[in-house]
Write a protein that holds these residues in place. Structure first.
Motif, short mmCIF file in Angstrom:
data_model
loop_
_atom_site.label_atom_id
_atom_site.label_comp_id
_atom_site.label_asym_id
_atom_site.label_seq_id
_atom_site.Cartn_x
_atom_site.Cartn_y
_atom_site.Cartn_z
N GLN A 780 -35.06 37.67 -15.70
CA GLN A 780 -35.99 37.28 -16.72
C GLN A 780 -35.31 37.96 -18.03
OE1 GLN A 780 -39.60 39.04 -15.91
NE2 GLN A 780 -40.24 37.48 -14.41
N VAL A 781 -34.87 38.94 -18.06
CA VAL A 781 -34.02 39.39 -19.34
C VAL A 781 -32.67 38.82 -19.67
CG1 VAL A 781 -32.83 41.38 -20.27
CG2 VAL A 781 -34.80 41.85 -19.07
N SER A 782 -32.09 38.19 -18.64
CA SER A 782 -30.91 37.43 -18.84
C SER A 782 -31.32 36.28 -19.63
CB SER A 782 -30.16 37.28 -17.36
OG SER A 782 -30.00 38.30 -16.91
N ALA A 783 -32.53 35.46 -18.85
CA ALA A 783 -32.93 34.20 -19.48
C ALA A 783 -33.32 34.38 -20.97
CB ALA A 783 -34.28 33.53 -18.73
N SER A 784 -33.92 35.52 -21.39
CA SER A 784 -34.36 35.74 -22.69
C SER A 784 -33.16 35.94 -23.84
CB SER A 784 -35.45 37.05 -22.88
OG SER A 784 -34.75 38.26 -22.30
N VAL A 785 -32.12 36.69 -23.10
CA VAL A 785 -30.86 36.81 -23.75
C VAL A 785 -30.18 35.60 -24.04
CG1 VAL A 785 -28.60 37.66 -23.63
CG2 VAL A 785 -30.64 39.11 -23.01
N TYR A 786 -30.33 34.53 -22.79
CA TYR A 786 -29.45 33.37 -22.95
C TYR A 786 -30.11 32.48 -24.21
CZ TYR A 786 -26.96 34.52 -18.83
OH TYR A 786 -26.09 35.04 -17.74
N LEU A 787 -31.67 32.51 -23.85
CA LEU A 787 -32.36 31.54 -25.09
C LEU A 787 -32.18 32.00 -26.34
CD1 LEU A 787 -34.75 29.58 -25.37
CD2 LEU A 787 -36.41 31.30 -25.20
N GLY A 788 -32.07 33.37 -26.38
CA GLY A 788 -31.71 33.92 -28.09
C GLY A 788 -30.53 33.46 -28.35
N LEU A 793 -27.00 29.68 -31.69
CA LEU A 793 -25.85 28.56 -31.51
C LEU A 793 -26.26 27.32 -32.27
CD1 LEU A 793 -24.23 29.36 -28.26
CD2 LEU A 793 -23.46 29.92 -30.53
N PHE A 794 -27.56 26.88 -31.97
CA PHE A 794 -28.32 25.63 -32.45
C PHE A 794 -28.50 25.76 -34.01
CE2 PHE A 794 -32.00 23.04 -33.62
CZ PHE A 794 -31.39 21.95 -33.22
N ILE A 795 -28.78 26.87 -34.52
CA ILE A 795 -28.97 26.96 -36.05
C ILE A 795 -27.53 26.97 -36.48
CG2 ILE A 795 -29.80 28.42 -37.92
CD1 ILE A 795 -31.94 29.78 -35.93
N THR A 796 -26.42 27.66 -36.01
CA THR A 796 -25.33 27.60 -36.52
C THR A 796 -24.76 26.33 -36.60
OG1 THR A 796 -24.83 30.01 -35.60
CG2 THR A 796 -22.97 28.39 -36.14
N ALA A 797 -25.06 25.29 -35.40
CA ALA A 797 -24.35 23.99 -35.50
C ALA A 797 -25.05 23.35 -36.56
CB ALA A 797 -24.79 23.53 -34.14
N LEU A 798 -26.56 23.29 -36.88
CA LEU A 798 -27.12 22.76 -38.03
C LEU A 798 -26.48 22.98 -39.09
CD1 LEU A 798 -30.78 22.76 -36.70
CD2 LEU A 798 -29.28 20.89 -36.60
N VAL A 799 -26.44 24.41 -39.58
CA VAL A 799 -25.68 24.56 -40.64
C VAL A 799 -24.23 24.09 -40.87
CG1 VAL A 799 -24.78 26.69 -42.34
CG2 VAL A 799 -27.09 26.95 -40.94
N ALA A 800 -23.53 23.82 -39.83
CA ALA A 800 -22.11 23.52 -39.85
C ALA A 800 -22.12 21.75 -40.30
CB ALA A 800 -21.43 23.84 -38.60
N VAL A 801 -23.04 21.16 -39.59
CA VAL A 801 -23.40 19.75 -39.72
C VAL A 801 -23.51 19.57 -41.26
CG1 VAL A 801 -24.57 17.76 -39.56
CG2 VAL A 801 -23.80 19.00 -37.61
N PHE A 802 -24.57 20.41 -41.80
CA PHE A 802 -25.24 20.24 -43.34
C PHE A 802 -24.12 20.56 -44.27
CE2 PHE A 802 -26.85 22.25 -46.85
CZ PHE A 802 -27.67 21.27 -47.47
#
Length: 905
Positions: A780-788, A793-802
């Motif tokens: 569970q902890v690993s999953a939360s880490v992976y989610l975070g 990474l998703f936010i970083t990608a959006l900023v890069a596209v912008f």
């Protein structure tokens, strides 16, 4: 090249007497050791210095001698190169050789320096071409290649039509001359090529190819001679069929274990055959020892007994035989001495002196006196007797003895030993003067750790130094003794080492090596030396006082007990129990110590621990009325008349009430503790830390139980499953509990309780920690880490596209917000170029507005350029068209009411 004895660098630099006839020459052997061979290009500047120093003479002469051998005692075999200390010249071929410098004072003292080998290198080859016609059957034809303008000697290879003659089967009729020429009839020299009993098949192109050796030209190749050999129309009628050896070659000087090739070249008709014979004239055949190859014979492995062995080469024809001996000589070993002799010697007239040069590896020996043969010691310049003493030389043992030596015998006796491998030298400066009774002086030198004042030494504690006494006299004293203050002490027998075997400059020096001085070394030392004059012993002594000193240093001396805790300059006691606090002053001489206090609680006492430690202590009784106290300690001592002091920072005393351990807690320090302090994964090690605050400090016990079990009793830890460790830290105690292996290996249930008990003399305190063993918590902890991580990474990608989109818009020239599409609402106006402010009263352009005489006061933004009644007009000359329309977009029309606004349209 040569081994130069260390003794040469030890020649004395001082004298005991002011007698002007006493001269000491010091040769800087290091110069010659590091530059024994000098390689230099022809034409470059050669500069060599007769590196030396002379004490006791105002006038010194220098002479540089050059010879072709490492050393020669024959004056006619060496030439004078220079009379200057420094020999400087533009190097050419005549400057190659072995140089020695003779250093001579006007008083007659003289020493030869070691040999300096100079190699002037050049490789100046110009190809010389020639044609040579040889008659058939000509007994000996010679192709010359002996004059080669190169140094060092190059490698010479003869080739026929481009192939090494050694690799062509020419029936031993074509030979490269090496080694030693035996017969001079045919004007043969080393490196020439001889063709014997010429035949038409020997015709062709012959070249003498050379390859440079040395330092500067190594590997460079050139052709020195080129011959086109043809067969003459006529031919020689061979009447002389006798054999004759032309040259022999012993292959150089090998070392033991190496192979060597002996060569022999002969002429005759028909072409001679060859035989090889050993020292017993036995004909040799190819075997494990020898390999016989017609004109050559190989000794496969040289042995020591082969040195100076003689072999014979026989060249045979049908009617004659020519024989030459070839002597095999091993490579010389550089001479050397058994040991380094004393570099100087003092004595009195009439004494017998003995100089043992102690030669180990021998060579030719040349012993000189002041740079001349020993005959000059016996005779004056007019060949009359010199009356310097009776001289005897034991050549077998290399010992020189002079009986009844006189004062006019003072000078330098030098032994030079040399062979082809090199040259070594030792020499002794002999001073003959009137007798002087022994004297002794204290000669210890001051260092940063010791101060020497006359016969007094002041040393800091822990220093390492050498106490030194020097005896002098004539004859030179034969011994020095140094007596320590207590000869029976352990220090005298083990820690102090005496070195009193050092002759130098007519003195005898004794050294007492003292390592890590302590106060036990302090006291009076006695140095004594003696010599003998006319059979009587003359003794002299000096007393040396050693004082060991150390500046005062004051430190905290209070110690932890069951009821006392010391943290820095804070001392904590327990109410109702006695307490002692103290300072320690250390120094030599032993310091005095004093105390400044805030009140009069407790009893102050001074304690002397040793001759370098003084302690001052305050004792507080168990019923003291003081809750707090403070004091400062200062110490003083005097060293060589200077007062030194030191103070420790203020020490504070506090009394606290007794208490059992408090603030006891258990922490889960495992991997899952950050998510839930009660979780432990099956796949990890259980790690719990129990801490307690207490004074005195605590001891810990651990227990545990299975919460799901019917038994509700805590049990002790099994040593096979758990391990614990404790750490004390001034009032705090920590205990770490670890499982041996993973939790899944040790626990069968899911819920456990661990109890930690902290205990001291005033009581104990326990605390319980619940632990849940889980198999999913880690995932569970690993999953939360992976989610975070995924969200980041998703936010970083959006900023890069912008950012990339904005870059595309700017680079494509789209600068209006309307051009940005759906992104225009996200972009600030900073992306549009700034325009000057619009003055509505004096607009920067002309326009025609119909029916606007009656305008209301209300303001509305109207797109003027889009209305048919608003006609854009060409801008004035000072403005461009595009800014006119952008400003028209934002023009403001003033109206009084909505109806007026409607009438406008």
């Amino acid at each position: 090249m040569y081994l130069i004895l260390v003794l040469l660098s030890y020649i004395t630099s001082a004298v005991l007497s002011s007698d002007p006839s006493e001269v000491f020459i010091t040769v800087n052997e290091a110069y010659f050791t590091t530059n024994k061979v000098i390689n230099i290009k022809s034409g470059e500047k050669l500069s060599i210095d007769c590196a030396s120093s002379v004490i006791g003479s105002d006038a010194v002469n220098y002479k540089w001698y050059l010879s072709k051998r490492p050393y020669t005692s024959q004056v006619n075999q060496r030439s004078e190169a220079s009379t200057s200390r420094t020999f400087t010249v533009a190097a050419n071929s005549t400057h190659t050789g072995y140089y020695m410098c003779l250093i001579q004072s006007e008083e007659g003292y003289a020493v030869f320096t070691p040999v300096l080998h100079v190699i002037v290198e050049y490789f100046d080859i110009e190809t010389e071409s020639a044609k040579k016609t040889i008659e058939p059957n000509e007994k000996v034809a010679v192709l010359k290649c002996s004059q080669i303008n190169a140094n060092p000697a190059p490698i010479v290879t003869w080739k026929k039509d481009g192939v090494d003659v050694r690799n062509i089967n020419l029936d031993s009729n074509v030979m490269h001359v090496t080694g030693k020429v035996v017969d001079r009839q045919y004007n043969i020299e080393v490196n020439d090529l001889v063709i014997l009993n010429y035949q038409d098949k020997f015709a062709g192109t012959y070249t003498c190819d050379v390859e440079a050796t040395g330092t500067f030209f190594e590997g460079r190749t050139s052709t020195a001679k080129s011959y086109i050999v043809k067969t003459a129309a006529s031919f020689s009628l061979m009447n002389d069929n006798s054999s004759q050896i032309l040259f022999i070659d012993n292959g150089g000087k090998p070392n033991v274990g190496e192979a060597i090739t002996l060569r022999c070249g002969a002429c005759g008709y028909p072409t001679p055959s060859y035989e090889w014979h050993d020292t017993n004239d036995k004909k040799l055949q190819t075997s494990d020892v020898y390999e016989v190859l017609e004109t050559s014979m190989i000794v496969k492995s040289i042995k020591a007994v082969d040195d100076d062995a003689e072999y014979k080469c026989a060249a045979l024809t049908a009617t004659s035989k020519s024989v030459e001996s070839i002597r095999l000589t091993l490579s010389d070993t550089v001479p050397r001495f058994n040991s380094t002799m004393d570099n100087s010697q003092y004595n009195i007239p009439g004494a017998t002196i003995t100089i043992d040069f102690g030669l180990k590896v021998k060579g030719q020996i040349d012993i000189s006196w002041n740079g001349q043969g020993l005959d000059k010691f016996l005779l004056n310049s007019d060949n009359t007797m010199a009356n310097r003493g009776k001289l005897n030389l034991d050549n077998d043992n290399n010992v020189l003895t002079v009986e009844n030596i006189q004062k006019n015998s003072s000078g330098v006796f030098q032994c030079i030993v040399y062979n082809e491998a090199g040259m070594v030298s030792q020499y002794k400066t002999v001073i003959i003067r009137e007798s002087q009774p022994a004297k002794v002086a204290h000669t210890t030198a001051s260092t940063p750790d010791i101060t020497v004042k006359g016969n007094d030494i002041h040393s800091v504690r822990g220093a390492n130094f050498t106490m030194q006494c020097t005896g002098s006299g004539n004859p030179t004293p034969s011994d020095i003794s140094i007596d320590v203050p207590d000869s029976t002490s352990a220090i005298a027998s083990s820690l102090v080492k005496v070195n009193n075997r050092h002759h130098r400059e007519g003195k005898y020096i004794g050294n007492l090596l003292i390592d890590k001085v302590t106060e036990q070394y302090a006291g009076v030392y006695k140095c004594c030396s003696h010599n003998f004059i006319k059979g009587l012993k003359e003794t002299a002594c000096v007393s040396i006082t050693l004082a060991v000193e150390e500046r005062v240093s004051v430190t905290q001396h209070s110690e932890d007990t069951d009821y006392t805790l010391v943290i820095g300059n804070q001392v904590y006691g327990t109410t109702g129990y006695p307490l002692s606090a103290s300072c320690k002053a250390t120094g030599l001489p032993r310091p005095t110590i004093s105390m400044k206090r805030n009140n009069d609680c407790g009893t102050v006492s001074t304690i002397t621990k040793s001759n370098d430690i003084e302690i001052i202590q305050v004792d507080y009784a168990n019923d003291t009325v003081c809750n707090t106290d403070s004091f400062q300690c200062c110490g003083n001592n005097t060293i060589q008349g200077t007062n030194y002091s030191d103070c420790y920072e203020t020490i504070t005393i506090s009394f606290v009430d007794q208490e059992k351990p408090n603030d006891v807690k258990i922490e889960n320090v495992g991997n899952l503790a950050s998510d839930d302090s009660s979780l432990v994964s099956l796949m990890e090690t259980l790690q719990l830390k129990c801490s307690a605050k207490s004074f005195p400090e605590s001891e810990f016990t651990w227990e545990y139980r299975n919460s799901d079990s019917t038994s509700n009793t805590f049990q002790r830890l099994e040593s096979s499953k758990f391990q614990t460790s404790e750490t004390n830290s001034k009032g705090f105690t920590y205990s770490m509990l670890n499982t041996i292996g993973t939790a899944g290996d040790l626990f069968t249930g899911k819920n456990y309780e661990f109890q930690c008990t902290a205990k001291n003399i005033f009581g104990e305190t326990s605390v319980i920690k619940s632990i849940q063993i889980t198999s999913t918590a880690a995932n569970q902890v690993s999953a939360s880490v992976y989610l975070g991580v995924g969200i980041v990474l998703f936010i970083t990608a959006l900023v890069a596209v912008f950012v990339m989109y904005i870059f595309f818009i700017i680079s494509s020239g789209k600068k209006k917000r309307a051009d940005l599409g759906i992104m225009r609402c996200l972009i600030c106006k900073c992306c549009e170029p700034k325009q000057p402010p619009v003055d509505r009263y004096q607009p920067p352009y002309d326009y025609k507005l119909l029916s606007l005489e009656k305008c209301a006061t209300n303001s509305f933004h109207v797109p003027l350029y889009s209305h048919p009644r608003l006609v854009p007009v060409e801008p004035s000359d000072s403005f461009e068209r595009a800014p006119v329309y952008r400003e028209l977009e934002q023009m403001t029309i003033q109206t009084n009411s909505m109806s007026k606004y409607e009438q406008l349209f």
